[in-house]
Design an enzyme around this catalytic site. Structure first.
Site, short mmCIF file in Angstrom:
data_model
loop_
_atom_site.label_atom_id
_atom_site.label_comp_id
_atom_site.label_asym_id
_atom_site.label_seq_id
_atom_site.Cartn_x
_atom_site.Cartn_y
_atom_site.Cartn_z
N ARG A 7 -42.74 -23.29 -100.39
CA ARG A 7 -42.44 -22.33 -101.46
C ARG A 7 -41.03 -22.51 -102.02
O ARG A 7 -40.37 -21.56 -102.40
CB ARG A 7 -42.66 -20.90 -100.98
N GLU A 66 -42.22 -13.93 -100.73
CA GLU A 66 -42.58 -15.10 -101.53
C GLU A 66 -42.46 -14.75 -103.01
O GLU A 66 -42.07 -15.59 -103.82
CB GLU A 66 -44.01 -15.52 -101.20
N SER A 100 -49.79 -13.08 -103.33
CA SER A 100 -49.30 -13.03 -101.96
C SER A 100 -47.81 -12.67 -101.96
O SER A 100 -47.01 -13.35 -102.59
CB SER A 100 -49.51 -14.39 -101.28
#
EC number: 1.3.1.98
Length: 300
Positions: free
Chosen positions: A171, A291, A221
């Site tokens: 990420r 995230e 998410s």
């Protein structure tokens, strides 16, 4: 604000004091001082150069899917790149503008008989956002297939960065720690069989629809996967599914998602995130990192 960038650039669509809740996937977010929708690399360069001459901060957004904009909004110039959405296929490559939907890029690859992008068949963000955060799902990630990206540097120059220069990790990409703007991505794929590619895309989309709370607005998410754990499992085991602050709640369908169940604000989202992080840490000692990208200013 004394200087009006919209007056200086009349040929480019620029809105003033525009609520970003109209564009974010959470349906939350305060106003942008100026919100522009460039249609080309040249317009993007022109906007950034003009904003910097006016000493306006610049924020670049893609599809605003994995994003929370605070209720105070964003100062200066915000650009949404979704008007830059061209996609081409050549031999074993898909070349997509930053504002193109990642899902559209996977469909273009399938039509061309190219495999490797199936993992992104359900990712709701833009191609540029996918490069920015090395987006991934179901065991695949952008770094595995991204050959190069065309970026606009802080100095206003166009530069092509290869995979190694983008310094991908989980990420993360080198773009995050810079003032670079992703303008285009080139994916290097492999020859495949169209119907098998479509079958895999359909399968992954079925899994996504069966497990994720797509019936509510959300930012996808919320938390990164902690080493050795799964964020959703930790949140579930902490008994947090259904926890609600204002109009935002931890999804009962998938604990890794926070959903807008009743006209939530960004502050509601951030309150839920903070409560989840603190509760999981108190119970397990694991620190959940977000995230989702959180930007903008607090309301006055």
């Amino acid at each position: 604000m004394t200087t009006d960038i919209a007056t200086l650039l009349p040929t480019i669509k620029i809105l003033k004091d525009e609520p970003l809740s109209h564009y974010s996937w959470t349906k939350t977010g305060g106003p942008a001082d100026f919100l522009a929708f460039p249609r080309s690399v040249a317009e993007t360069q022109q906007l950034i150069e003009t904003a910097r001459n006016l000493e306006l901060p610049v924020t670049v957004l893609g599809n605003a899917s994995n994003l929370i904009v605070r209720d105070g909004g964003i100062r200066g110039l915000t650009m949404i790149l979704t008007k830059m959405d061209q996609i081409k296929t050549t031999d074993e490559r898909v070349i997509a503008d930053a504002g193109a939907a990642y899902i559209a890029a996977t469909k273009a690859a399938q039509r061309a008989g190219l495999t490797g992008l199936e993992f992104a068949a359900g990712i709701p963000g833009s191609v540029g956002g996918g490069v920015y955060m090395n987006a991934g799902a179901y065991g695949g990630e952008t770094a595995q297939v991204l050959e190069s990206a065309l970026v606009l540097t802080e100095q206003g120059e166009l530069k092509r960065l290869d995979n190694a220069e983008l310094d991908f990790s989980y990420r993360h990409s080198a773009v995050q720690a810079s003032q670079m703007v992703v303008l285009q991505a080139t994916f290097r794929l492999w020859s495949g069989i169209r119907n098998l590619i479509q079958q895999e895309m359909d399968h992954l989309n079925y899994l996504r629809k069966s497990k994720q709370p797509l019936e509510y607005p959300s930012c996808g998410s919320v938390f990164k996967r902690p080493k050795g754990y799964f964020a959703g499992k930790l949140i579930h085991e902490a008994g947090l599914q259904g926890y609600q602050s204002g109009g935002a709640a931890v999804s009962r369908k998938h604990a890794g998602f926070i959903v807008n169940v009743n006209q939530a604000t960004a502050t509601d989202y951030l309150n839920v995130i903070a409560h989840v992080q603190q509760t999981v840490y108190n119970q397990t000692g694991v620190k959940l990192e977000t995230e989702v990208r959180v930007i903008g200013v607090e309301p006055e």
